[in-house]
Design a protein around this motif. Structure first.
Motif, mmCIF file in Angstrom:
data_model
loop_
_atom_site.group_PDB
_atom_site.id
_atom_site.type_symbol
_atom_site.label_atom_id
_atom_site.label_comp_id
_atom_site.label_asym_id
_atom_site.label_seq_id
_atom_site.Cartn_x
_atom_site.Cartn_y
_atom_site.Cartn_z
ATOM 1 N N ALA A 55 51.180 58.559 49.542
ATOM 2 C CA ALA A 55 50.822 57.253 50.090
ATOM 3 C C ALA A 55 51.581 57.037 51.390
ATOM 4 O O ALA A 55 52.605 57.667 51.637
ATOM 5 C CB ALA A 55 51.149 56.140 49.097
ATOM 6 N N LEU A 56 51.066 56.125 52.200
ATOM 7 C CA LEU A 56 51.715 55.730 53.433
ATOM 8 C C LEU A 56 52.116 54.266 53.293
ATOM 9 O O LEU A 56 51.269 53.413 53.023
ATOM 10 C CB LEU A 56 50.761 55.902 54.619
ATOM 11 C CG LEU A 56 51.326 55.591 55.997
ATOM 12 C CD1 LEU A 56 52.371 56.649 56.390
ATOM 13 C CD2 LEU A 56 50.216 55.560 57.028
ATOM 14 N N ASN A 57 53.410 53.985 53.412
ATOM 15 C CA ASN A 57 53.891 52.612 53.392
ATOM 16 C C ASN A 57 53.972 52.135 54.838
ATOM 17 O O ASN A 57 54.600 52.772 55.673
ATOM 18 C CB ASN A 57 55.269 52.525 52.740
ATOM 19 C CG ASN A 57 55.201 52.827 51.264
ATOM 20 O OD1 ASN A 57 54.306 52.386 50.567
ATOM 21 N ND2 ASN A 57 56.151 53.602 50.782
ATOM 22 N N VAL A 58 53.327 51.006 55.117
ATOM 23 C CA VAL A 58 53.325 50.451 56.469
ATOM 24 C C VAL A 58 53.978 49.083 56.419
ATOM 25 O O VAL A 58 53.520 48.188 55.706
ATOM 26 C CB VAL A 58 51.896 50.340 57.045
ATOM 27 C CG1 VAL A 58 51.943 49.857 58.485
ATOM 28 C CG2 VAL A 58 51.161 51.663 56.950
ATOM 29 N N TYR A 59 55.068 48.931 57.169
ATOM 30 C CA TYR A 59 55.810 47.678 57.243
ATOM 31 C C TYR A 59 55.352 46.921 58.492
ATOM 32 O O TYR A 59 55.251 47.504 59.571
ATOM 33 C CB TYR A 59 57.305 47.974 57.312
ATOM 34 C CG TYR A 59 58.159 46.777 57.672
ATOM 35 C CD1 TYR A 59 58.505 45.839 56.712
ATOM 36 C CD2 TYR A 59 58.615 46.596 58.975
ATOM 37 C CE1 TYR A 59 59.284 44.752 57.038
ATOM 38 C CE2 TYR A 59 59.394 45.506 59.308
ATOM 39 C CZ TYR A 59 59.726 44.583 58.337
ATOM 40 O OH TYR A 59 60.491 43.500 58.661
ATOM 41 N N PHE A 60 55.065 45.633 58.329
ATOM 42 C CA PHE A 60 54.684 44.765 59.441
ATOM 43 C C PHE A 60 55.753 43.679 59.582
ATOM 44 O O PHE A 60 55.911 42.845 58.695
ATOM 45 C CB PHE A 60 53.324 44.098 59.189
ATOM 46 C CG PHE A 60 52.192 45.084 59.052
ATOM 47 C CD1 PHE A 60 51.532 45.556 60.178
ATOM 48 C CD2 PHE A 60 51.791 45.537 57.810
ATOM 49 C CE1 PHE A 60 50.496 46.463 60.068
ATOM 50 C CE2 PHE A 60 50.747 46.443 57.684
ATOM 51 C CZ PHE A 60 50.093 46.905 58.813
#
Length: 140
Positions: A55-60
């Protein structure tokens, strides 16, 4: 038929638009990452592979600085085009998304195999109307 049309649209989009290649920061935390802005006055986007690389965790960070934020993840897996897309509620404060490389149903997940050619594109529309597009090439 709609999947084929979607895939053709995505491929055309990637062929027409220039791609800005960035390496994925593997060992930096979102707070220390310098990619996407300083964190004080702009929207921060920090993608990072999950530990098991499924999975790819994307923080905004600072999403309230934007009018809207949307993202699209595309890749090749299981010998076909795959992807995920969505948006961020800009009023929710700092947030993150986990983009799984597969599908889950009733707590059973099936992961895609042979993943390649992964790209993440984040579109940020500012209150001024200016659009910022951040592109990342993700290496598995």
């Amino acid at each position: 038929m709609s999947k084929k049309l979607f895939a053709i649209l995505l491929i055309t989009l990637f062929l027409v638009l220039p791609v800005e290649a960035k390496l994925l920061p593997r060992f930096s935390s979102p707070a220390r990452s310098s990619r996407g802005g300083s964190g004080g006055g702009s929207v921060v986007v920090s993608p990072k592979l999950r530990g098991d690389r499924r999975a790819l965790n994307v923080y905004f960070g600072n999403p309230s600085k934007a009018k809207s934020i949307s993202y699209i993840l595309t890749y090749r897996g299981n010998d076909s085009d795959q992807g995920a897309m969505g948006s961020v509620d800009v009023s929710s404060g700092n947030t993150s998304r986990e983009l799984l490389f597969g599908t889950c149903s009733t707590s059973v997940c099936t992961y895609h195999q042979g993943i390649s050619n992964m790209r993440l594109e984040v579109t940020i529309e500012l209150a001024s109307g200016k659009k910022i597009i951040k592109r990342y090439r993700v290496k598995i």
